[in-house]
Design an enzyme around this catalytic site. Structure first.
Site, short mmCIF file in Angstrom:
data_model
loop_
_atom_site.label_atom_id
_atom_site.label_comp_id
_atom_site.label_asym_id
_atom_site.label_seq_id
_atom_site.Cartn_x
_atom_site.Cartn_y
_atom_site.Cartn_z
N ASP A 1 7.96 53.22 34.57
CA ASP A 1 7.26 52.80 35.77
C ASP A 1 7.47 53.78 36.93
O ASP A 1 8.31 54.68 36.85
CB ASP A 1 7.70 51.38 36.20
CG ASP A 1 9.22 51.19 36.12
OD1 ASP A 1 9.95 52.19 36.14
OD2 ASP A 1 9.65 50.04 36.03
N GLU B 1 6.82 41.47 36.10
CA GLU B 1 7.46 40.39 36.82
C GLU B 1 7.16 39.05 36.15
O GLU B 1 6.16 38.93 35.43
CB GLU B 1 6.94 40.37 38.27
CG GLU B 1 7.10 41.69 39.02
CD GLU B 1 8.54 42.01 39.42
OE1 GLU B 1 9.48 41.58 38.73
OE2 GLU B 1 8.72 42.71 40.44
#
Ligand code: PGA
Length: 242
Positions: free
Chosen positions: A67, A143
């Site tokens: 990421d 998430e």
């Protein structure tokens, strides 16, 4: 899940580092999925030492990071690009042209994400994916949510991630978005190694290992992967044998 509880972070760095060394020495053009954060730092240090001692070379290794923050200059010391150079790549013989990190400043994020997935696919997929876990159970920046994500995408960071990572941005300029490999991308890796250390990770580790497989704890999906090693120190492992 192959869960290994070791005493110290140094013990984990050694055990994990030795797996990487063995696999790279078996396949010099291996494709690695790499992670940032505090957790993998001792492992990177172990690998740098091994390189300096002539035990391993990264010359033909290709890497894909999980990421990168959006709207943060690559040169900013808190970008994951800077993290990887400073903590690993600059200290080993990685060929810089084989380093891949999503471009969080790409004008067209969707296009950037699709191109990233295509590059991974074109390389034959990731052989070993290294992961940490967030206190909220995230892997990469996937998430907690209502459904598992698939390919690389642009994510709005959760309040808990912003709270955890704000320590690195004392001026209050913590990015709110990131590009991250999706859960689908991570699950395609042939082998996955997750490290969790410290008491702050107790509940996330408990849910990942003992909980139901649910996007409310994204790391729980790893229960469905058939080659996962979870390295825990005793603090992080406090609830796993309940
Ligand atoms: P940390 O982050 O290693 O800094 O605890 C892990 C993560 O958020 O995945």
């Amino acid at each position: 899940m192959d869960i290994r509880v070791l005493k110290t972070k140094a013990d984990i760095a050694k055990a994990c580092g030795e797996i990487f060394i063995e696999e790279i020495n078996k396949k010099s053009d291996i494709v690695l999925g790499l992670a940032t954060g505090a957790t993998p730092l001792p492992t990177y240090e172990y690998l740098i030492d091994a390189y300096k001692n002539g035990r391993v070379s990264f010359k033909e290794v290709t890497s894909f990071n999980l990421d990168e923050y959006c709207d943060l200059a690559r040169e900013n010391e808190n970008s994951y690009y800077s993290y990887m150079l400073n903590n690993f790549f600059n200290h080993v013989d990685m060929d810089k042209s084989r380093i891949n990190i999503p471009d969080g400043n790409a004008k067209d994020a969707e296009k950037e994400c699709a191109a990233y997935d295509k590059m991974i696919e074109d390389m034959g997929g990731i052989d070993i994916q290294l992961l940490g876990i967030g206190t909220n159970g995230h892997i990469g920046f996937n998430e907690p949510s209502d459904e598992f994500t698939d390919a690389t995408f642009k994510v709005k960071l959760s309040d808990s991630t912003i709270e955890s990572n704000s320590i690195y941005f004392p001026d209050g300029d913590m990015p709110r978005y990131a590009l991250t490999m999706g859960i689908g991308s991570i699950m395609k890796a042939k082998k996955i190694i997750l490290i969790a250390t410290g008491a702050a990770k107790i509940d996330a580790v408990d849910k990942m290992v003992n909980g139901e497989v649910s996007p409310a704890c994204p790391a729980s999906i790893l229960q469905n992967h058939d080659d996962v090693i979870i390295f825990l120190d005793e603090d992080a492992a406090a609830k796993i044998n309940k």
